[in-house]
Design a protein around this motif. Structure first.
Motif, PDB file in Angstrom:
ATOM      1  N   GLY A 148       0.824  -0.927  -0.010  1.00 52.79           N
ATOM      2  CA  GLY A 148      -0.083   0.007  -0.201  1.00 52.79           C
ATOM      3  C   GLY A 148       0.969   1.209   0.002  1.00 52.79           C
ATOM      4  O   GLY A 148       2.104   1.204  -0.030  1.00 52.79           O
ATOM      5  N   ASN A 149       0.133   2.378  -0.023  1.00 50.47           N
ATOM      6  CA  ASN A 149       1.217   3.606  -0.038  1.00 50.47           C
ATOM      7  C   ASN A 149       1.941   3.979   1.269  1.00 50.47           C
ATOM      8  O   ASN A 149       2.863   4.500   1.140  1.00 50.47           O
ATOM      9  CB  ASN A 149      -0.005   4.990  -0.373  1.00 50.47           C
ATOM     10  CG  ASN A 149      -1.043   4.822   0.823  1.00 50.47           C
ATOM     11  OD1 ASN A 149      -2.049   3.986   1.000  1.00 50.47           O
ATOM     12  ND2 ASN A 149      -1.039   5.973   1.620  1.00 50.47           N
ATOM     13  N   HIS A 150       1.555   3.284   2.323  1.00 55.50           N
ATOM     14  CA  HIS A 150       2.175   3.563   3.711  1.00 55.50           C
ATOM     15  C   HIS A 150       3.440   2.639   3.539  1.00 55.50           C
ATOM     16  O   HIS A 150       4.337   2.696   4.522  1.00 55.50           O
ATOM     17  CB  HIS A 150       1.386   3.136   4.678  1.00 55.50           C
ATOM     18  CG  HIS A 150       0.519   4.348   5.356  1.00 55.50           C
ATOM     19  ND1 HIS A 150       0.976   5.432   6.163  1.00 55.50           N
ATOM     20  CD2 HIS A 150      -0.637   4.811   4.839  1.00 55.50           C
ATOM     21  CE1 HIS A 150      -0.116   6.335   6.300  1.00 55.50           C
ATOM     22  NE2 HIS A 150      -0.934   6.129   5.563  1.00 55.50           N
ATOM     23  N   GLU A 151       3.762   1.845   2.429  1.00 56.67           N
ATOM     24  CA  GLU A 151       4.931   1.088   2.506  1.00 56.67           C
ATOM     25  C   GLU A 151       5.950   1.907   1.685  1.00 56.67           C
ATOM     26  O   GLU A 151       6.966   1.361   1.330  1.00 56.67           O
ATOM     27  CB  GLU A 151       4.673  -0.111   1.942  1.00 56.67           C
ATOM     28  CG  GLU A 151       4.137  -1.100   3.091  1.00 56.67           C
ATOM     29  CD  GLU A 151       2.529  -0.842   3.288  1.00 56.67           C
ATOM     30  OE1 GLU A 151       2.391  -0.169   4.394  1.00 56.67           O
ATOM     31  OE2 GLU A 151       1.528  -0.954   2.379  1.00 56.67           O
ATOM     32  N   ASN A 152       5.806   2.889   1.153  1.00 58.50           N
ATOM     33  CA  ASN A 152       6.525   3.440  -0.042  1.00 58.50           C
ATOM     34  C   ASN A 152       7.955   3.834   0.544  1.00 58.50           C
ATOM     35  O   ASN A 152       8.736   3.795  -0.539  1.00 58.50           O
ATOM     36  CB  ASN A 152       5.783   4.673  -0.743  1.00 58.50           C
ATOM     37  CG  ASN A 152       5.868   5.957   0.056  1.00 58.50           C
ATOM     38  OD1 ASN A 152       7.008   6.672  -0.275  1.00 58.50           O
ATOM     39  ND2 ASN A 152       5.097   6.119   0.810  1.00 58.50           N
ATOM     40  N   ASN A 153       8.196   4.317   1.415  1.00 60.55           N
ATOM     41  CA  ASN A 153       9.673   4.760   1.967  1.00 60.55           C
ATOM     42  C   ASN A 153      10.743   3.816   1.502  1.00 60.55           C
ATOM     43  O   ASN A 153      10.527   2.707   1.739  1.00 60.55           O
ATOM     44  CB  ASN A 153       9.764   5.353   3.297  1.00 60.55           C
ATOM     45  CG  ASN A 153       8.982   6.456   3.338  1.00 60.55           C
ATOM     46  OD1 ASN A 153       8.708   7.414   2.495  1.00 60.55           O
ATOM     47  ND2 ASN A 153       8.960   6.858   4.875  1.00 60.55           N
TER      48      ASN A 153
END
Length: 455
Positions: free
Chosen positions: A225-230
């Motif tokens: 998801g987007n919260h895994e992008n880092n």
């Protein structure tokens, strides 16, 4: 801590230097302080055993009779799983694997050792007891049931996305239901921990410890998801072990009468990590659906189900992509994969709510009939289940949803799904706010699957 130890030593010396009568009067308080210091010293002063396994979880690697066991240590150690059939000799079987060093992208460059061991030649439907680690440290004892790989089997799932380290409200209920055997598979549809990379990945560690109570017992299948992008999704890629060779960004697998496809909606948004990912996923998805739709494959696995984090459609009142008339995620739909391939069901999260849609394609509703909309529908059914609980709390809804919105609710909760057979699939939504009450349910019934079903 040095000062506390010094104070303890000082108290002991002070007691010893007093006359016997005074020592007797001082002894209870002195002993209490010394014992307190000793306990605190044990808790705070002894460093953790860095070869001790933690964050244990399992996943289905897509190979017949297999299961992947994964865990973390903070120092190098061997990778072994000792296991055996429930009721048989404990730990009579041993499997060895390997570990890979994961260096987090944060300022401390913390180093984690991610261990993976593949168990093979498992008996489908049989329960195994196991622990993992090495002679330098072993995990707790867990158990799992090897997947029944028959297409006649009726697998049971728990589905959710957007569950965080803080406020994971649905977790306790999921823990109990998983451990009493209600589920065969967990599908976590993106957004973990909030966020796994925070505090130099310590939040990720804590989250993986939290979900061990479910993920060590049933296959825990994921999508990004987007919260895994880092750091280019590095915490997601390293911590989870999914089928295929794409670091879990996209993959597919078969379970019961279903072919399940997990893909990354995030390749359309984080293009700095490579525009080629869009092309690679496109080519992979086209090929996978072509294979799934071969007559012999569609006959044995008639249900084609997709899961991706950001939904194509939603009726939330934030500024996220699915509120736009033309969503970036609808690129998947624009490729006509969904329609041409006869995808039956699409699972999403991202919005911190639950929403069930009527069968929809191109913003048009294609119900089976007015009386029975989910019986032989002419388009895929969409389910959004992103309300498991996280620090960002709930999302709101727009007052007047579009015609394709059938039911919506903002309670914390999660979704259950069972693929009963080749024609019947059941979904229900559980409200954790209402003590596990089922607040929505539906039967999806299809006498025919594939592109011909839309005719």
């Amino acid at each position: 801590m040095v000062g506390l130890r010094g104070r303890c030593i000082s108290v002991c010396w002070h007691l010893d230097s007093k006359p016997t009568e005074e020592k007797a009067r001082m002894l209870p308080a002195g002993v209490f302080l010394v014992l307190s210091c000793w306990v605190v010293s044990l808790v705070l002063g002894v460093p953790p055993i860095e070869t001790q396994p933690e964050q244990v979880h399992i996943s289905y690697p897509g190979l017949h009779g297999s299961m992947m066991v994964s865990w973390t240590t903070f120092s190098e150690a061997d990778s072994m799983v000792e296991y055996g059939l429930l009721g048989g000799k404990l730990f009579e079987l041993v499997a060895k694997g390997s570990s890979a060093v994961f260096v987090d992208g944060g300022s401390e460059k913390r180093k984690l050792f991610i261990h993976r061991v593949m168990l093979t030649r498992l008996k489908p439907g049989s329960t195994y007891v196991y622990h993992c680690g090495s002679e330098a440290g072993w995990s707790n004892i867990f158990y799992f049931t090897a997947l029944n790989e028959s297409s006649d089997w009726s697998p049971r799932f728990a589905l959710f996305g957007d569950m965080g380290n803080k406020n994971p409200q649905s977790l306790a209920r999921l823990q109990k239901e998983t451990q009493v055997g209600m589920y065969d598979v967990i599908l976590h549809i993106g957004d973990f921990a909030y966020d796994m990379d925070e505090d130099n990945a310590r939040i990720g560690d804590e989250f993986m410890r939290q979900i061990e109570s479910i993920a060590a017992y049933v296959p825990y299948m994921t999508c990004p998801g987007n919260h895994e992008n880092n750091y280019n999704f590095s915490n997601y890629k390293n911590r989870f072990s999914m089928p295929g060779d794409t670091e879990g960004l996209w993959y597919s697998w078969n379970v019961g009468p279903a072919h399940i496809i997990s893909f990354s909606t995030e390749v359309y948004f984080y293009v700095d990590y490579g525009l080629d990912l869009i092309v690679k996923q496109y080519e992979w998805l086209r090929n996978d659906l072509e294979q799934a739709n071969k007559p012999e494959n569609r006959k044995s696995r008639p249900w084609v189900i997709t899961m991706g984090h950001r939904p194509m459609y939603c009726s939330n009142n934030d500024s996220d992509d699915c509120t736009l008339f033309e969503s970036l995620v609808q690129l998947v739909e624009a490729y006509n994969f969904v329609l041409i391939s006869g995808v039956d069901l699409e699972l999403w999260a991202h919005e911190h709510t639950y929403e069930r849609l009527w069968p929809v394609y191109g913003f048009m509703v294609y119900n089976g009939s007015k009386e029975e909309p989910y019986v032989n529908p002419k388009a895929p059914v969409h389910i959004i289940t992103g309300s498991a609980g996280c620090r960002e709390k709930h999302d709101g809804f727009i007052p007047d949803p579009r015609d394709w919105s059938a039911f919506r609710n903002s309670d914390y909760g999660y979704t259950r799904m069972q693929v009963f057979n080749s024609t019947h699939l059941y979904i229900e939504q559980v409200s954790d706010d209402q003590n596990g009450k089922v607040i929505d349910s539906m039967w999806l019934v299809k006498d025919q699957h594939g592109a011909a079903a839309w005719a």
